[in-house]
Design a protein around this motif. Structure first.
Motif, PDB file in Angstrom:
ATOM      1  N   GLY A  58       0.881  -1.238   0.016  1.00 34.95           N
ATOM      2  CA  GLY A  58       0.162  -0.084  -0.022  1.00 34.95           C
ATOM      3  C   GLY A  58       0.759   1.248  -0.072  1.00 34.95           C
ATOM      4  N   GLU A  61      -2.036   5.773   0.437  1.00 30.75           N
ATOM      5  CA  GLU A  61      -2.998   5.605   1.522  1.00 30.75           C
ATOM      6  C   GLU A  61      -4.007   6.962   1.277  1.00 30.75           C
ATOM      7  OE1 GLU A  61      -3.391   3.319   5.066  1.00 30.75           O
ATOM      8  OE2 GLU A  61      -3.111   5.238   5.913  1.00 30.75           O
ATOM      9  N   TYR A  96      -8.638  -3.190  -9.714  1.00 29.58           N
ATOM     10  CA  TYR A  96      -9.040  -2.837  -8.250  1.00 29.58           C
ATOM     11  C   TYR A  96     -10.210  -3.487  -7.646  1.00 29.58           C
ATOM     12  CZ  TYR A  96     -13.239  -0.499 -10.111  1.00 29.58           C
ATOM     13  OH  TYR A  96     -14.502  -0.259 -10.526  1.00 29.58           O
ATOM     14  N   LEU A 106     -13.395   0.093   1.297  1.00 28.30           N
ATOM     15  CA  LEU A 106     -12.010   0.143   0.942  1.00 28.30           C
ATOM     16  C   LEU A 106     -11.754  -0.291  -0.482  1.00 28.30           C
ATOM     17  CD1 LEU A 106      -9.137   0.447   2.147  1.00 28.30           C
ATOM     18  CD2 LEU A 106      -9.140  -2.049   2.577  1.00 28.30           C
ATOM     19  N   SER A 108      -9.158  -1.078  -3.122  1.00 28.87           N
ATOM     20  CA  SER A 108      -7.478  -1.358  -3.087  1.00 28.87           C
ATOM     21  C   SER A 108      -7.060  -1.536  -4.794  1.00 28.87           C
ATOM     22  CB  SER A 108      -7.296  -2.619  -2.510  1.00 28.87           C
ATOM     23  OG  SER A 108      -7.518  -2.726  -1.135  1.00 28.87           O
ATOM     24  N   THR A 120       1.020   0.397  -5.632  1.00 24.91           N
ATOM     25  CA  THR A 120      -0.422  -0.115  -5.206  1.00 24.91           C
ATOM     26  C   THR A 120      -0.686   0.921  -4.011  1.00 24.91           C
ATOM     27  OG1 THR A 120       1.040  -1.176  -3.193  1.00 24.91           O
ATOM     28  CG2 THR A 120       0.664  -2.380  -5.235  1.00 24.91           C
ATOM     29  N   ARG A 122      -4.587   2.205  -1.294  1.00 23.03           N
ATOM     30  CA  ARG A 122      -5.777   1.856  -0.930  1.00 23.03           C
ATOM     31  C   ARG A 122      -6.650   3.329  -0.603  1.00 23.03           C
ATOM     32  NH1 ARG A 122      -2.324  -0.915   2.917  1.00 23.03           N
ATOM     33  NH2 ARG A 122      -1.998   0.601   4.397  1.00 23.03           N
TER      34      ARG A 122
END
Length: 127
Positions: A58, A61, A96, A106, A108, A120, A122
């Motif tokens: 992640g 964020e 995703y 959420l 991702s 990557t 989220r």
């Protein structure tokens, strides 16, 4: 960016992490700004925080609060699917997955770039 089921998303993300390298910081900054700008197009969302992490699973964020009248995960997912990802990843391969609970959604994502680079992240939407 196609929305896919969690096992297929996890496989794609794990492959990028195992066989690639994270994007360089200088390349992440404009993408992160585009993500926030894309989320800002959803009137029912209020982006609260955007940060970069050193976690390979992640790197980006973003947290947002749902301010729409219909405070349900189903409505949030519908609007996220309708607007995500826009031109955030500029045509690069990406996938995703959206998970939900009663209190949050959420999203991702994982994107593949040239030279075995990846990104990557989220997006957490709370109600």
């Amino acid at each position: 960016m196609p929305y896919i089921k969690k096992p297929a998303f996890e496989t794609f993300r794990a492959h990028q992490i195992a066989h690639g390298k994270p994007l360089l910081e200088k390349d992440i900054v404009p993408i992160q700004a585009r993500i926030v700008a894309q989320l800002d197009t959803i009137q029912e969302l209020l982006v609260q925080k955007s940060k970069r992490l050193s976690n390979k699973e992640g790197i980006v964020e973003i947290t947002a609060t749902w301010v729409g009248l219909d405070a349900s995960p189903r409505e949030a997912i519908k609007l996220l699917k309708r607007s995500w990802p826009g031109e955030v990843f500029e045509g690069h391969e990406e996938l995703y997955y959206i998970g939900e609970s009663e209190e949050a959604v959420l999203l991702s994502f994982a994107a593949k770039y040239a030279d075995e680079r990846y990104l990557t992240g989220r997006i957490l939407v709370t109600f």
